[in-house]
Scaffold this motif. Structure first.
Motif, PDB file in Angstrom:
ATOM      1  N   ALA A   1      -5.099   1.186   2.341  1.00 16.71           N
ATOM      2  CA  ALA A   1      -4.109   0.762   1.618  1.00 16.71           C
ATOM      3  C   ALA A   1      -4.540  -0.152   0.480  1.00 16.71           C
ATOM      4  CB  ALA A   1      -3.189  -0.017   2.323  1.00 16.71           C
ATOM      5  N   MET A   2      -5.629  -0.891   0.690  1.00 12.50           N
ATOM      6  CA  MET A   2      -6.234  -1.557  -0.382  1.00 12.50           C
ATOM      7  C   MET A   2      -7.262  -0.712  -1.241  1.00 12.50           C
ATOM      8  SD  MET A   2      -9.688  -4.254   0.243  1.00 12.50           S
ATOM      9  CE  MET A   2     -10.572  -2.943   0.621  1.00 12.50           C
TER      10      MET A   2
ATOM     11  N   GLU B   1      -5.374  -0.710   6.843  1.00 11.28           N
ATOM     12  CA  GLU B   1      -5.260  -1.922   5.600  1.00 11.28           C
ATOM     13  C   GLU B   1      -6.438  -1.558   4.602  1.00 11.28           C
ATOM     14  OE1 GLU B   1      -7.258  -4.078   9.155  1.00 11.28           O
ATOM     15  OE2 GLU B   1      -5.578  -2.462   8.897  1.00 11.28           O
TER      16      GLU B   1
ATOM     17  N   ILE C   1      -2.256   0.408  -2.734  1.00 13.00           N
ATOM     18  CA  ILE C   1      -0.689   0.250  -2.085  1.00 13.00           C
ATOM     19  C   ILE C   1      -0.512  -0.943  -1.091  1.00 13.00           C
ATOM     20  CG2 ILE C   1      -0.042   2.564  -2.573  1.00 13.00           C
ATOM     21  CD1 ILE C   1      -0.785   3.391   0.204  1.00 13.00           C
ATOM     22  N   SER C   2       0.588  -1.060  -0.488  1.00 11.24           N
ATOM     23  CA  SER C   2       0.715  -2.158   0.388  1.00 11.24           C
ATOM     24  C   SER C   2       0.220  -1.592   1.682  1.00 11.24           C
ATOM     25  CB  SER C   2       2.127  -2.916   0.388  1.00 11.24           C
ATOM     26  OG  SER C   2       2.850  -1.817   0.836  1.00 11.24           O
ATOM     27  N   ALA C   3      -0.177  -2.605   2.554  1.00 11.74           N
ATOM     28  CA  ALA C   3      -0.407  -2.198   3.840  1.00 11.74           C
ATOM     29  C   ALA C   3       0.711  -1.652   4.763  1.00 11.74           C
ATOM     30  CB  ALA C   3      -1.261  -3.259   4.689  1.00 11.74           C
ATOM     31  N   ASP C   4       1.876  -2.318   4.290  1.00 16.99           N
ATOM     32  CA  ASP C   4       2.968  -2.171   5.221  1.00 16.99           C
ATOM     33  C   ASP C   4       3.455  -0.774   4.682  1.00 16.99           C
ATOM     34  OD1 ASP C   4       5.555  -2.819   6.682  1.00 16.99           O
ATOM     35  OD2 ASP C   4       6.577  -2.416   4.620  1.00 16.99           O
ATOM     36  N   TYR C   5       3.523  -0.453   3.596  1.00 20.33           N
ATOM     37  CA  TYR C   5       3.851   0.908   2.888  1.00 20.33           C
ATOM     38  C   TYR C   5       2.946   2.166   3.634  1.00 20.33           C
ATOM     39  CZ  TYR C   5       5.015   4.832  -0.118  1.00 20.33           C
ATOM     40  OH  TYR C   5       5.243   5.938  -0.830  1.00 20.33           O
TER      41      TYR C   5
END
Length: 238
Positions: A43-44, A40, A48-52
């Motif tokens: 991603a941050m 995460e 981008i999103s953590a899910d992506y």
């Protein structure tokens, strides 16, 4: 998924674990169960999103945009060689059943050139299999005889290791070169055979292989302690 079936995810995970929160410019708080950055956090920082990002690491999305790749590369502190390798892992390449490649045979002109040189010289393939060498190379090290393999000898042969006072640096360089040469061609039979053998037999190889370092071959001095000649400094040219 394994490195063979999900090379992009394996690469991202390995490089993520090498970046500390301090290097990324974020507070190091809480208990960290894994080294390096959390998913995460990558991603941050990449926007981008953590899910992506999770889908990327798990191989559920194999076609990220160039903008996403550049952002992730910035967060993971990838240099030019490492970013180029990242691009090979998302390239559209047709996969087909691989056959063991035929043994490479150098042309007669190359063999004549080897024998005419007044310094150790040899021809190798991308797996560091020795295809041909001159007498000076074989006098320098028996591992440079045709049909030998420099990687195997560096990691498994104590006599070869004793020739290299900077053995740790040399092995690190060789592994990074192998990563760069093979790219995403990780289902190649020779590659699987060699890395499998060394992974089982050498803790040092396993340690370096897990880092996913990538570096192209460049001219560099190689220092050796030869049992007959003594200390030598040779220039390795790719």
């Amino acid at each position: 998924m394994s490195e063979t079936t999900n090379p992009l995810g394996a690469y991202l995970r390995a490089r993520r674990e090498l970046v500390t929160p301090e290097q990324a410019g974020i507070p190091d708080v809480g208990v960290r169960r894994v080294p390096g950055l959390r998913r995460e956090e990558v991603a941050m920082l990449a926007g981008i999103s953590a899910d992506y990002y999770l889908r990327l690491e798990r191989g559920r999305n194999r076609h990220p945009s160039m903008q996403v790749l550049e952002s992730i590369a910035r967060v993971l502190r990838l240099d030019e060689d490492h970013f180029a390798h990242l691009l090979t892992l998302v390239a559209e390449t047709p996969r087909r059943r691989r056959r063991r490649p035929r043994k490479e045979i150098p042309p007669p002109g190359a063999l004549k050139l080897l024998d005419s040189l007044v310094q150790p010289a040899f021809i190798e393939d991308r797996y560091f299999d020795i295809v041909a060498s001159n007498s000076l190379a074989r006098a320098l090290s028996p591992s440079l005889a045709a049909s030998g393999n420099q990687l195997r000898d560096l990691f498994l042969d104590p006599a070869e290791q004793a020739l290299h006072p900077e053995w740790e640096n040399v092995t690190e360089c060789f592994i990074a070169n192998l990563r760069q040469a093979v790219g995403n061609d990780v289902d190649d039979p020779r590659f699987i055979e060699l890395t499998g053998e060394l992974s089982l037999a050498s803790p040092r190889f396993r340690q370096l292989w897990a880092r996913h370092e990538v570096r192209g071959q460049r001219g560099t001095p190689i220092r050796m302690n030869h049992p007959q000649v003594g200390k030598l400094t040779l220039n390795r040219e790719g």
